[in-house]
Design a protein around this motif. Structure first.
Motif, PDB file in Angstrom:
ATOM      1  N   ALA A 207      47.969  20.177  49.913  1.00  0.00           N
ATOM      2  CA  ALA A 207      47.960  21.621  49.688  1.00  0.00           C
ATOM      3  C   ALA A 207      48.675  22.368  50.805  1.00  0.00           C
ATOM      4  CB  ALA A 207      46.517  22.113  49.575  1.00  0.00           C
ATOM      5  N   PRO A 208      49.295  23.500  50.472  1.00  0.00           N
ATOM      6  CA  PRO A 208      49.925  24.322  51.504  1.00  0.00           C
ATOM      7  C   PRO A 208      48.877  25.049  52.328  1.00  0.00           C
ATOM      8  CG  PRO A 208      49.998  25.454  49.407  1.00  0.00           C
ATOM      9  CD  PRO A 208      49.426  24.081  49.131  1.00  0.00           C
ATOM     10  N   LYS A 209      49.297  25.543  53.471  1.00  0.00           N
ATOM     11  CA  LYS A 209      48.411  26.345  54.306  1.00  0.00           C
ATOM     12  C   LYS A 209      48.301  27.737  53.711  1.00  0.00           C
ATOM     13  CE  LYS A 209      47.935  28.040  59.082  1.00  0.00           C
ATOM     14  NZ  LYS A 209      46.559  27.567  59.263  1.00  0.00           N
ATOM     15  N   GLY A 210      47.125  28.336  53.769  1.00  0.00           N
ATOM     16  CA  GLY A 210      46.946  29.701  53.298  1.00  0.00           C
ATOM     17  C   GLY A 210      46.626  29.777  51.818  1.00  0.00           C
ATOM     18  N   PHE A 211      46.826  30.937  51.232  1.00  0.00           N
ATOM     19  CA  PHE A 211      46.484  31.167  49.827  1.00  0.00           C
ATOM     20  C   PHE A 211      47.394  30.350  48.915  1.00  0.00           C
ATOM     21  CE2 PHE A 211      45.716  35.765  51.381  1.00  0.00           C
ATOM     22  CZ  PHE A 211      44.486  35.415  51.902  1.00  0.00           C
ATOM     23  N   PHE A 212      46.836  29.898  47.806  1.00  0.00           N
ATOM     24  CA  PHE A 212      47.680  29.334  46.760  1.00  0.00           C
ATOM     25  C   PHE A 212      48.516  30.459  46.147  1.00  0.00           C
ATOM     26  CE2 PHE A 212      44.496  25.772  46.097  1.00  0.00           C
ATOM     27  CZ  PHE A 212      45.354  24.790  46.597  1.00  0.00           C
ATOM     28  N   ALA A 213      49.785  30.199  45.958  1.00  0.00           N
ATOM     29  CA  ALA A 213      50.672  31.137  45.286  1.00  0.00           C
ATOM     30  C   ALA A 213      51.293  30.440  44.087  1.00  0.00           C
ATOM     31  CB  ALA A 213      51.755  31.625  46.236  1.00  0.00           C
TER      32      ALA A 213
ATOM     33  N   ALA B 107      47.195  40.628  43.703  1.00  0.00           N
ATOM     34  CA  ALA B 107      45.855  40.050  43.770  1.00  0.00           C
ATOM     35  C   ALA B 107      45.935  38.573  44.116  1.00  0.00           C
ATOM     36  CB  ALA B 107      45.123  40.250  42.450  1.00  0.00           C
ATOM     37  N   THR B 108      45.879  38.266  45.389  1.00  0.00           N
ATOM     38  CA  THR B 108      45.718  36.879  45.794  1.00  0.00           C
ATOM     39  C   THR B 108      44.359  36.378  45.324  1.00  0.00           C
ATOM     40  OG1 THR B 108      44.738  37.503  47.898  1.00  0.00           O
ATOM     41  CG2 THR B 108      47.146  37.255  47.842  1.00  0.00           C
ATOM     42  N   ASN B 109      44.148  35.073  45.395  1.00  0.00           N
ATOM     43  CA  ASN B 109      42.867  34.543  44.924  1.00  0.00           C
ATOM     44  C   ASN B 109      41.663  35.186  45.619  1.00  0.00           C
ATOM     45  OD1 ASN B 109      44.126  32.956  43.078  1.00  0.00           O
ATOM     46  ND2 ASN B 109      43.870  31.036  44.177  1.00  0.00           N
ATOM     47  N   PRO B 110      41.655  35.330  46.954  1.00  0.00           N
ATOM     48  CA  PRO B 110      40.481  35.974  47.574  1.00  0.00           C
ATOM     49  C   PRO B 110      40.247  37.404  47.088  1.00  0.00           C
ATOM     50  CG  PRO B 110      41.690  34.735  49.212  1.00  0.00           C
ATOM     51  CD  PRO B 110      42.544  34.734  47.976  1.00  0.00           C
ATOM     52  N   ALA B 111      41.325  38.155  46.822  1.00  0.00           N
ATOM     53  CA  ALA B 111      41.142  39.501  46.287  1.00  0.00           C
ATOM     54  C   ALA B 111      40.474  39.442  44.920  1.00  0.00           C
ATOM     55  CB  ALA B 111      42.489  40.220  46.189  1.00  0.00           C
ATOM     56  N   TYR B 112      40.859  38.440  44.171  1.00  0.00           N
ATOM     57  CA  TYR B 112      40.299  38.248  42.844  1.00  0.00           C
ATOM     58  C   TYR B 112      38.821  37.867  42.930  1.00  0.00           C
ATOM     59  CZ  TYR B 112      40.540  36.800  37.970  1.00  0.00           C
ATOM     60  OH  TYR B 112      40.346  36.680  36.629  1.00  0.00           O
ATOM     61  N   PHE B 113      38.497  36.950  43.864  1.00  0.00           N
ATOM     62  CA  PHE B 113      37.097  36.559  44.044  1.00  0.00           C
ATOM     63  C   PHE B 113      36.250  37.777  44.430  1.00  0.00           C
ATOM     64  CE2 PHE B 113      38.991  32.473  46.074  1.00  0.00           C
ATOM     65  CZ  PHE B 113      39.497  32.073  44.850  1.00  0.00           C
ATOM     66  N   ALA B 114      36.840  38.678  45.208  1.00  0.00           N
ATOM     67  CA  ALA B 114      36.097  39.852  45.664  1.00  0.00           C
ATOM     68  C   ALA B 114      35.705  40.757  44.502  1.00  0.00           C
ATOM     69  CB  ALA B 114      36.927  40.634  46.686  1.00  0.00           C
ATOM     70  N   LEU B 115      36.526  40.775  43.441  1.00  0.00           N
ATOM     71  CA  LEU B 115      36.163  41.568  42.267  1.00  0.00           C
ATOM     72  C   LEU B 115      34.885  41.032  41.629  1.00  0.00           C
ATOM     73  CD1 LEU B 115      39.692  42.049  40.646  1.00  0.00           C
ATOM     74  CD2 LEU B 115      38.420  43.654  42.087  1.00  0.00           C
ATOM     75  N   TYR B 116      34.754  39.700  41.543  1.00  0.00           N
ATOM     76  CA  TYR B 116      33.511  39.105  41.060  1.00  0.00           C
ATOM     77  C   TYR B 116      32.329  39.560  41.914  1.00  0.00           C
ATOM     78  CZ  TYR B 116      35.633  35.504  38.010  1.00  0.00           C
ATOM     79  OH  TYR B 116      36.280  34.828  37.023  1.00  0.00           O
ATOM     80  N   ALA B 117      32.529  39.502  43.227  1.00  0.00           N
ATOM     81  CA  ALA B 117      31.442  39.832  44.143  1.00  0.00           C
ATOM     82  C   ALA B 117      31.020  41.288  43.979  1.00  0.00           C
ATOM     83  CB  ALA B 117      31.872  39.558  45.575  1.00  0.00           C
TER      84      ALA B 117
END
Length: 407
Positions: free
Chosen positions: A113-119, A139-149
């Protein structure tokens, strides 16, 4: 029942090793073969879970692993379903076995896997919902996860302290797992002190990207008996259903169908927070199909391995798997019900919180954990009396999976 046997399970430790994914996959495959007590030459089919970030060999993973192990005439298959690729590979192997095409099948997944967010991989693709999510919404993956939260906080009153306790629980389990990348315990205070990545989620609330590999040797029940294994762990069900998503009123874009929830369009138009899912959302549908095929329910489970991309998402899985009612996921964590020693441990392996994402390997790794738990040889993280368990995984663009294993 259409059970198949799990004869062997093997893994390469997760981490950031900086080596070719083939090395991780072949190491896991050899470990699974040794665990099964069979020779590579006995394998009649190889199913590889593809990786899209490792060049052409990753797109033809079945053949890549067969070549690395040494061509011996086995048929090869390569499958891709994003984060559900490993379960799709298990399901493909199961179909071959039940159809009589092969008696023994090797399933392998591995990633560098690459370093950092998956793109998104592969350049600009304006017709790709994953590409659009990153480039149009930012919306990177963490931004997306934050919507769930945030949605859980608004609907159910979950708190950042509840989310932190999920990390604390999983880190405690991962500390006992020799294959985990992160093997140290974590306190709620350490979670709270880690950097904010996408509010309300902090660094320790989200999973890393990792290298790693996992493999399974699957066979017919008859082959297992001939091989001297009369009572193996068995895969009883694999669900790979797609979302039910009405489009009659709103022509909603497929920005990220891994979040798809079947909803009343009029309600959705009024307020995203006020959504009233009917019929069940995507993740619940995945679980329901697995339970139906297996002839089991949540009450029959001893443990679950779920896709904890974030601490908040794990709480969603509790509810979608029927381990508790809607909005009650945080309550299970507060009670200790899903921790090791609780009434129904979730992510006894440590989960992605302890492993990180090695995309094509992670759903296979979940079945490895169920196998070791149901055999009773999971060491210090052993769930007492485990006889049935479920995995749950979710991939982009409507891919998802659940695997039910029994003993």
């Amino acid at each position: 029942m259409s059970d198949i046997a799990v004869l062997g399970a093997g893994m390469h430790p997760w981490g950031k090793w900086g080596r070719n994914f083939v090395e991780y996959g072949t190491a896991a495959a050899r470990a699974a073969l040794a665990d099964a007590g069979i020779r590579w030459q006995d394998v009649q089919s190889v199913v590889g879970a593809d990786t899209v970030r490792c060049g052409y060999p990753g797109y033809v993973a079945g053949a890549t692993f067969a070549q690395a192990l040494g061509w011996q005439g086995a048929r090869v298959t390569s499958v891709y379903a994003a984060c559900a690729s490993g379960a799709q590979a298990v399901n493909t192997a199961r179909a071959q076995i039940l159809a009589g095409m092969a008696d023994v099948v090797l399933v392998v997944g591995a990633d560098s896997a690459p370093k950092g967010f998956f793109a998104p991989a592969g350049g600009d693709r304006p017709d790709d919902p994953d590409w659009l999510r990153f480039r149009v919404l930012g919306a990177t993956n963490p931004a997306y996860f934050a919507l769930y939260a945030r949605r859980r906080m608004a609907l159910h009153g979950d708190t950042v302290e509840d989310f932190a306790q999920v990390k604390v629980k999983n880190a405690a389990a991962g500390a006992l797992n020799p294959y985990a990348r992160y093997r140290t315990t974590v306190t709620a205070e350490q979670v709270a002190a880690s950097a904010v990545v996408a509010d309300p989620l902090r660094l320790l609330d989200i999973c890393a990207t990792s290298d790693g590999g996992a493999a399974l040797v699957l066979s017919s029940m008859e082959y297992a008996r001939r091989h001297g294994v009369p009572d193996p762990v068995r895969v009883r069900a694999v669900s790979t259903v797609t979302p039910t998503y009405p489009r009659t009123v709103l022509d909603l874009p497929d920005i990220a169908t891994d979040s798809a929830v079947a909803m009343d369009p009029a309600v959705a138009m009024d307020s995203a927070v006020a959504m009233d899912p009917s019929p069940p959302g995507f993740r619940a549908a995945i679980a329901h199909a697995a339970y139906e095929e297996a002839g089991l329910g949540p009450e029959d489970l001893a443990l679950a391995e779920v896709y904890d991309l974030s601490t908040a998402l794990e709480l969603e899985w509790y509810e979608d798997l029927g381990l508790c009612g809607v909005g009650e996921g945080a309550k299970l964590v507060r009670e200790g019900a899903t921790a090791l020693g609780g009434r129904l441990p979730v992510n006894a392996s440590g989960g992605l919180a302890s492993f990180g994402e090695a995309v094509p390997a992670q759903a296979i790794a979940q079945v490895c954990e169920l196998t070791w738990q149901l055999r009773g040889n999971a060491g210090e993280r052993q769930v007492a009396g485990a006889r049935a368990g479920i995995t749950a995984n979710q991939g982009l663009f409507g891919h998802g999976s659940a695997v039910v294993a029994v003993r």
